[in-house]
Design an enzyme around this catalytic site. Sequence first.
Site, PDB file in Angstrom:
ATOM      1  N   ARG A   1      -7.682  -0.896   1.136  1.00  0.00           N
ATOM      2  CA  ARG A   1      -8.006  -2.021   0.815  1.00  0.00           C
ATOM      3  C   ARG A   1      -8.519  -2.149  -0.664  1.00  0.00           C
ATOM      4  NH1 ARG A   1     -12.211  -2.650   5.518  1.00  0.00           N
ATOM      5  NH2 ARG A   1     -10.378  -1.537   6.449  1.00  0.00           N
TER       6      ARG A   1
ATOM      7  N   ASP B   1       1.292   6.561   5.510  1.00  0.00           N
ATOM      8  CA  ASP B   1       0.208   5.399   5.277  1.00  0.00           C
ATOM      9  C   ASP B   1       0.975   4.894   3.914  1.00  0.00           C
ATOM     10  OD1 ASP B   1      -1.781   4.087   5.892  1.00  0.00           O
ATOM     11  OD2 ASP B   1      -3.116   5.349   4.801  1.00  0.00           O
TER      12      ASP B   1
ATOM     13  N   ASP C   1     -12.490   6.373   4.285  1.00  0.00           N
ATOM     14  CA  ASP C   1     -11.328   6.311   4.819  1.00  0.00           C
ATOM     15  C   ASP C   1     -10.909   4.798   4.979  1.00  0.00           C
ATOM     16  OD1 ASP C   1      -9.045   7.193   6.378  1.00  0.00           O
ATOM     17  OD2 ASP C   1      -9.996   7.151   8.341  1.00  0.00           O
TER      18      ASP C   1
ATOM     19  N   ASP D   1      -3.148  10.397   3.646  1.00  0.00           N
ATOM     20  CA  ASP D   1      -4.363   9.888   3.841  1.00  0.00           C
ATOM     21  C   ASP D   1      -5.175  10.948   4.645  1.00  0.00           C
ATOM     22  OD1 ASP D   1      -6.628   8.599   3.829  1.00  0.00           O
ATOM     23  OD2 ASP D   1      -6.023   7.038   5.227  1.00  0.00           O
TER      24      ASP D   1
ATOM     25  N   LYS E   1     -10.551  12.464   8.325  1.00  0.00           N
ATOM     26  CA  LYS E   1      -9.970  12.054   9.527  1.00  0.00           C
ATOM     27  C   LYS E   1     -10.124  13.296  10.748  1.00  0.00           C
ATOM     28  CE  LYS E   1      -6.578   8.711   7.814  1.00  0.00           C
ATOM     29  NZ  LYS E   1      -7.123   7.596   8.573  1.00  0.00           N
TER      30      LYS E   1
ATOM     31  N   GLU F   1      -9.396   3.270   2.269  1.00  0.00           N
ATOM     32  CA  GLU F   1      -9.034   3.368   0.957  1.00  0.00           C
ATOM     33  C   GLU F   1      -7.902   2.185   0.836  1.00  0.00           C
ATOM     34  OE1 GLU F   1      -5.732   4.568   2.949  1.00  0.00           O
ATOM     35  OE2 GLU F   1      -7.796   5.279   3.613  1.00  0.00           O
TER      36      GLU F   1
ATOM     37  N   LYS G   1       0.866  -1.333   0.077  1.00  0.00           N
ATOM     38  CA  LYS G   1      -0.114   0.063   0.019  1.00  0.00           C
ATOM     39  C   LYS G   1       0.852   1.403  -0.095  1.00  0.00           C
ATOM     40  CE  LYS G   1      -3.142   2.500   3.144  1.00  0.00           C
ATOM     41  NZ  LYS G   1      -3.853   2.420   4.386  1.00  0.00           N
TER      42      LYS G   1
END
Length: 514
Positions: A361, A289, A357, A271, A278, A359, A266
Site C-alpha cells: 500500500r 508479490d 510488511d 518481499d 516474515k 509495504e 504492485k
Amino acid sequence: MDLRFQRGPSGEWKASVVLAFAFKGEDIRKQAQALIDVAPWLDIAPALNDFTGAAGETGVLYGHPKIAIPRIILCGLGERESYTAETLRKSVAAAMQKCRELKLETVGIDVQTLAGLPGDAARNVEEAVVSAYLPLYTYERFRTTRKEPLFTPSWISLFFAEDIDSTLRDAARRGESAAAGIFLTRDLVNGPANLVTPSFLEEQARKLAARYGFTVRSMTRQEIAAAGMGAFESVFKGAVEDARLLAIEYCPRGMEKEQPLVFVGKGVTFDTGGISLKPSANMGDMKSDMGGAGAIFGLFETIGQMGGQAGAASAGFTRRVIGVMPCTENMPDGQATRPGDVVTSLSGQTIEIINTDAEGRLILCDAMTWAQREYDPAVMVDLATLTGACLIALGTDVAAVFATDDALADTVRTRGGDVGDLYWRLPLWDRYFEDLKSDVADMKNVGGREGGTINAALFLKQFVDEGRRWAHLDIAGPAYRNKKSPLCPFGATGFAVRTLMQLALHGVPEPSGD
C-alpha cells in the site's frame, strides 16, 4: 503452438486428433455429426457407447492411422442445464492435457460445434482457444536434467465447414493473444527474484515498447525520492536492487488528449517483510508479490499481439491505456525503514509505519498519486497481491474488488466473470478507517487484525482524488497457487490479465447517480 484455420467440407479436414463435445444424457452421434461425416468409423466405434458425457470426462476413440482424422477425443460437458463457460474451459484443458500425454502433433476443433453450445458463439470460441493453450504452460528455464521438453502440439486448427466467419476468427485470435499475455505474466511471476528485479522489469517494458510501439517512462530510486514519494522510498531504503517506477502507454491515433484508463500494479519483486520480517516458511513464494505489475505486463503483451500501437485499434482496443508499476524489493538492512517511522507521501499526507510488511500500500499510494497528476485518468484501477486477509476471507479462487461506484464494481465483476476471473465486492465503509488513525501522523499503514483487506483498501482510498473513479483489486488469493488446477500446472496463474483486457476493450459505463 500455432493457431490455424481450415475451411471446407468436413471430409477435407486433417489433424492428428479432433475434439468433440457432448452433453450427458444426449445422443452423442447427433452432437458430433460433422465429425461422423469426416470420420465414419466414429459412428460404429464400440467405445462411443462407453462415453457418458459427464463433466470433465474424456475418451479417446481410434480409427485407422492412415485416414485424415485417425482419432477423436470426446469431451464431456455434463448436464446441459448446468453448463457454464467454466465447464468448457475445463473440458478443453483436460483434452489438451491428453494430447500432450499421447504426443499428438496437431489438434482440430469443429467451430460449428462450439458455436452451437449455450451462450455467445464468439465467447465460446475465445474461451476454447485460450483454454487450449493455458494447461500446456511450462517454466523450465532452469531445468538441466530433463532430456527433452514437455511435448506440445505444433498447431491447433479451427474447422469451418463453409467460409471462415470473421467474428469467430477474431474471437479465436483474442483467445490466442490472451494466452500469450498470461504466459508472459506467469513467466515474470514464476521467475526467481534474483532474475526478476525492478531493473529487469524495466528491460521487459522496453522490449514490449520496441516490439509493439508502446511508450515507456522510467524513474530510478533517486528520481523517486527527489520527486517526494516518501512512502515508496520507505520500502526500497533497505534494498540493494534499484527500484523503478515504470509507466507503459498504448495510445490509438487521435486519442492523445483522451482521459486514459490507468492500471496501477504492485511490483514488489521480493518481499521479506523488511524489519517486520516474515516467517521463513514459504518465503520463497514472495517472488510472486509482483503479480499486479505482472498482470499489466500481460495486458500489454495481449494488446501487442492484437496489433500493438499500429493496429490494435482495429481489433477493438480503441481506448488509451496506461500501466503504472512501482517496482522494488522489500528487504531488511541497516538503512531499512523501522516500525514507528513517519514518512510523507507524494500527496503530502503523513504515514506512521507500524508494520514494514504492509509495504504494498505504501508503494501504491505514491504511484496512484503520481498517476493521477501525470495522466488525469477517467478511471483508475489498482491491482495487487495485497493482503493475506483476502486469502483467508475469499480463498484461492476469488479476488476482492472495492470501487467508488456501483457501475465500476459491477463492470469488474461482470467482465472478469465472463473470462473466468472471479471477484467479490467488499465495502469501503469509512467507519473502518478508525483503525488506521494515528496519534503522531495522518494515518497508520495498518490497523488491527480484523478487516485487514478492507483497511488496506481504505488506506489507498485516502490517496484517490475527490470525484475520481477508482477500483482496487486484491488478487492475493488467485494470483499464485501451490497446487495444480486444470488451466494452470503450478505457481503463477496470470489472474486479472483477461479482466484488464476486457476493461480495455469494452471500457466502463458511467455511474448511474450512485
